[in-house]
Design a protein around this motif. Structure first.
Motif, short mmCIF file in Angstrom:
data_model
loop_
_atom_site.label_atom_id
_atom_site.label_comp_id
_atom_site.label_asym_id
_atom_site.label_seq_id
_atom_site.Cartn_x
_atom_site.Cartn_y
_atom_site.Cartn_z
N ARG A 1 -4.91 -2.29 -28.96
CA ARG A 1 -5.98 -2.86 -29.16
C ARG A 1 -7.11 -2.60 -29.16
O ARG A 1 -7.56 -2.67 -29.27
N LEU B 1 -0.04 -5.55 -33.06
CA LEU B 1 0.24 -6.71 -33.35
C LEU B 1 1.99 -6.30 -34.30
O LEU B 1 2.77 -6.73 -33.01
N PHE C 1 3.69 -5.55 -30.30
CA PHE C 1 3.78 -6.97 -29.66
C PHE C 1 4.83 -7.56 -30.04
O PHE C 1 5.61 -7.98 -29.56
N ASP C 2 5.09 -7.10 -31.39
CA ASP C 2 6.55 -8.13 -31.71
C ASP C 2 7.29 -7.96 -32.20
O ASP C 2 8.19 -8.58 -31.77
N LYS D 1 -1.24 -10.86 -27.94
CA LYS D 1 -0.75 -11.00 -28.91
C LYS D 1 -2.02 -11.93 -29.67
O LYS D 1 -2.76 -11.82 -31.12
#
Length: 652
Positions: A488, A497, A500-501, A517
């Motif tokens: 990030r 992303l 984080f997912d 996120k």
């Protein structure tokens, strides 16, 4: 001179041996004394001294050898005399008797062994000592002498260790194995006391000539001749570091289990449990150690891993029962007080834990888990200076393990001394390059030094190693979260992303992860999506101030319908150009001001939590009860300190 009573002497020797075999030492001593008076034979004097040693009469055994002038006669008598002195605690006298010169002419090596196979056998006088001859060509007397010389190297190592000369002790143990690869006592001292790094273990194993293992006589099958050597090599392979070569370890375990029926053997089961522990598979490791201890409650090598798993899984009731049982039946063993200290550490009674860890280390100065546990008690209370002193002692005692250096790096990190933290972690990395815990810690330190690309490399490497060893994915969610933060800040938002997912999908339902996120979605001009994510964050923690403020911002932007109000940065394509353009990923304008505000709130929250919970802090020593090889703990930074979305996680 011929004996005048050969039949009686034979009868008395058989009687003495039978009594010794049945542990009837008084009988063996009584008969042995009469036999020696009759024969005046040095061999009978040696065997009487052996009986005294087996009975625990170490002073009488030593005096008997001195009285009959046997100490300088041959290696077996000198070995027994030195062993008697060591059992009496006279280490300086034992070392004087053993001498400091190693019989290097007896070393066996792969080079020598290959020479034997390619050159014609040399002629030698019957009974003459030729150390370069293959073991099968040695007489029984020569072979016995060789093994006693190896035993004396092992005893020399014990004396050096008692004098805290651990480098010399390590070399003495190595010399014992170079002379006789079957000297398991020397091997176990090297491995259990973590005197060699994983790379050094591998190099040393390759230097040993396992072909010198003596096969039973009378067999003509070449395969049967080499089989004992392969067997010993596999047994040793199971005891080595589980970081260095997991494939070789698994192969050895499989072969020993299937071909030799050792699938239920306690030592192999414990080796497997040790490997599972390094992979953070605590429940699987605990199932194995519990099964081993159910069969044999006095199997003390099983307790460090067993206790560590109970600690990690927060099973304090079981810890209490184990500690209570050991205190009742084995108060003389260092492992007992390790168990008591672990129970008190798990229940937050840090001063009591420190006292019992200290008692355990005083009972056995080479017991690594006790030293590490003692140091952890200071770390748990936030006493960083004292923790550093204790970890430094462990690093000096156990030079082959990287864990004390990792803990020293973590303590310096906690003190915001990033330069020293990096140096200690680099020292640990030079010893072991395949521990995901270490790789994650190195990434954290680099992240806080704004060296984001290097940090991302270490986080990625930690996840790769964990995947290669089939470690529990849930145990390494922290490393994946940290990697997402690094992406990030580098401006690689798609990658961030994705990470984080993955964290959220694998069970990392943490409000801070949802907020991170959402921050990316806001930065991309997607306030509606960000709001949905922030609602999930507040469902996890309704009192989260960061999520509340971000949600207000998202709703405001959504109502305005102007995504540019957030001053979103133009990231361009995700690649090298995008990274260069992004810099540290924080940018300027609204984004920069917002993250600065978050950082201030994080610091303020951490200060409040520290004032409230000093003495209740989390265990920063991820290696809670392993000396050697080390064990994990957990820092729970995001949960206990209430940190913001920029917090890096050590949570395992």
């Amino acid at each position: 001179m011929a004996s005048s009573h050969p039949n009686m002497e034979r009868f008395l020797r058989d009687w003495r041996q039978d009594a010794l075999n049945k542990a009837q030492y008084d009988s063996a001593i009584f008969i042995g004394d009469k036999l020696l008076a009759m024969t005046k034979d040095d061999n009978d004097a040696f065997w009487l001294a052996q009986v005294h040693f087996a009975a625990g009469n170490h002073t009488r055994a030593h005096d008997l050898l001195i009285k009959h002038g046997l100490v300088g006669s041959n290696p077996s008598c000198r070995y027994l005399a030195a062993h008697c002195l060591i059992r009496q605690g006279n280490f300086a006298d034992a070392l004087t008797l053993l001498g400091e010169l190693t019989p290097t002419h007896l070393f066996a090596s792969n080079t020598k062994r290959k020479t034997h196979r390619t050159t014609a056998s040399r002629s030698a006088r019957p009974g003459s000592r030729n150390p370069d001859r293959p073991p099968d060509d040695l007489t029984d007397e020569e072979w016995s002498t060789r093994r006693y010389e190896a035993g004396m190297c092992y005893l020399r190592g014990l004396c050096y260790a008692k004098e805290n000369a651990f480098d010399r002790a390590k070399e003495a143990y190595k010399d014992a194995l170079r002379i006789d690869v079957q000297c398991y006592e020397a091997f176990t001292q090297l491995v259990r006391n973590s005197l060699m790094s994983p790379d050094e273990e591998d190099e040393f194993m390759q230097s040993l000539d396992f072909a010198t293992v003596r096969a039973p006589k009378g067999g003509d099958d070449p395969e049967l001749t080499s089989e004992p050597a392969d067997y010993v090599h596999m047994l040793y392979q199971t005891q080595l570091s589980k970081y260095r070569n997991p494939a070789a370890f698994n192969t050895a375990i499989e072969s020993l289990s299937t071909h030799y029926g050792l699938d239920d053997n306690a030592d192999l089961l414990l080796a497997r449990a040790d490997q599972l522990y390094t992979q953070c598979r605590f429940k699987d490791a605990l199932a194995i150690t519990a099964a081993v201890l159910q069969e044999d409650k006095s199997n003390f090598p099983a307790y460090p891993v067993h206790l560590a798993c109970l600690y990690e899984l927060k099973r304090t009731n079981e810890l209490f029962l184990v500690a209570h049982d050991l205190a009742d039946h084995h108060p003389e063993h260092a492992c007992t007080w390790l168990a008591v200290g672990t129970y008190y550490l798990a229940t937050g009674k840090i001063p009591d834990a420190r006292r019992y860890f200290s008692k355990s280390s005083m009972m056995d100065a080479t017991f690594g888990p006790a030293w590490i546990g003692f140091a952890h008690t200071f770390a748990a209370e936030g006493e960083h200076d004292q923790a550093i002193t204790a970890y430094s002692t462990a690093a000096r005692l156990f030079t082959g393990t990287h864990l004390p250096q990792v803990f020293l790096g973590m303590q310096n990190h906690a003190m915001n001394n990033m330069t020293a933290a990096e140096e200690y972690l680099k020292s640990a990395y030079s010893l072991c390059r395949t521990d995901p815990l270490l790789l994650n810690e190195m990434g954290i330190v680099l992240y806080h030094q704004d060296r984001l690309r290097e940090a991302a490399t270490f986080f990625t490497q930690a996840l790769r190693v964990a995947d290669d060893t089939r470690a529990d994915p849930h145990a390494w969610l922290a490393a994946r979260t940290n990697l997402a933060h690094a992406y990030r800040r580098l401006g690689l938002l798609d990658k961030a992303l994705h990470e984080f997912d993955v964290v959220l999908r694998d069970g990392g339902k943490n409000a801070a992860v949802f907020c991170a996120k959402a921050l990316i979605l806001l930065d991309r001009g997607m306030p509606d999506d960000a709001a949905a994510v922030l609602h999930e964050a507040l469902a996890v923690n309704p009192q989260d101030a960061v999520a509340t403020e971000l949600l207000n911002k998202a709703l405001e932007l959504s109502a305005m319908g102007d995504v540019g109000a957030f001053e979103r940065l133009d990231l361009g394509e995700e690649g090298e150009e995008g990274e260069e353009e992004m810099g540290d990923g924080n940018g300027g304008g609204e984004m920069e001001r917002f993250e600065a505000a978050l950082e201030e709130k994080k610091v303020a929250a951490a200060a409040r939590m520290e004032r409230k919970g000093r003495g209740r802090g989390a265990d920063k020593g991820k290696g809670i009860l392993r000396g050697g090889g080390g064990r994990r703990g957990g820092e729970r930074e995001g949960e206990e300190r209430g940190g913001g979305i920029m917090d890096m996680s050590d949570d395992y």
